[in-house]
Enzyme design. Structure first.
Site, PDB file in Angstrom:
ATOM      1  N   ARG A  20      33.127  -1.388 -32.129  1.00 37.49           N
ATOM      2  CA  ARG A  20      32.727  -0.960 -30.786  1.00 37.49           C
ATOM      3  C   ARG A  20      33.075   0.512 -30.555  1.00 37.49           C
ATOM      4  NH1 ARG A  20      35.761  -5.162 -27.301  1.00 37.49           N
ATOM      5  NH2 ARG A  20      37.161  -4.803 -29.035  1.00 37.49           N
ATOM      6  N   ASN A  38      31.417  -7.250 -28.117  1.00 37.58           N
ATOM      7  CA  ASN A  38      31.583  -8.367 -29.031  1.00 37.58           C
ATOM      8  C   ASN A  38      31.007  -9.617 -28.383  1.00 37.58           C
ATOM      9  OD1 ASN A  38      32.943  -6.873 -30.966  1.00 37.58           O
ATOM     10  ND2 ASN A  38      34.966  -7.502 -30.299  1.00 37.58           N
TER      11      ASN A  38
END
Length: 92
Positions: A20, A38
């Protein structure tokens, strides 16, 4: 240059490896807006908007991932640009 939007699902060893943060850093560098998060099934989801050439460069980076990631599959949907995002964020 034409604006566009990509909706991406990345499968493999992509959680717990800084994916990320990797996506956020490169999206910012490329001037893209959108988000990364996620998913409960172990995938990483990315929505990004910007110039098509920048989106294609971003996809190349997502297909590699950060060190420690093992990208097994990348599913991409090209969509119409919406202008819905002001910046690129990590969603939790």
């Amino acid at each position: 240059m034409e604006n566009g939007r990509i909706h991406v699902w990345i499968k493999g060893l992509v959680q717990g490896v800084g994916f990320r943060f990797f996506a956020e850093r490169h999206a910012g560098r490329l001037g893209l807006t959108g988000f990364v998060r996620n998913l409960p099934d172990g995938q990483v989801e990315v929505v990004a908007e910007g110039k098509r050439a920048d989106l294609e460069a971003f996809l190349d980076l997502l297909r590699k991932g950060p060190p420690g990631a093992i990208v097994r599959d990348v599913e991409v949907q090209w969509e119409a640009w919406t202008g819905a995002y002001r910046d690129f964020q990590i969603r939790y």
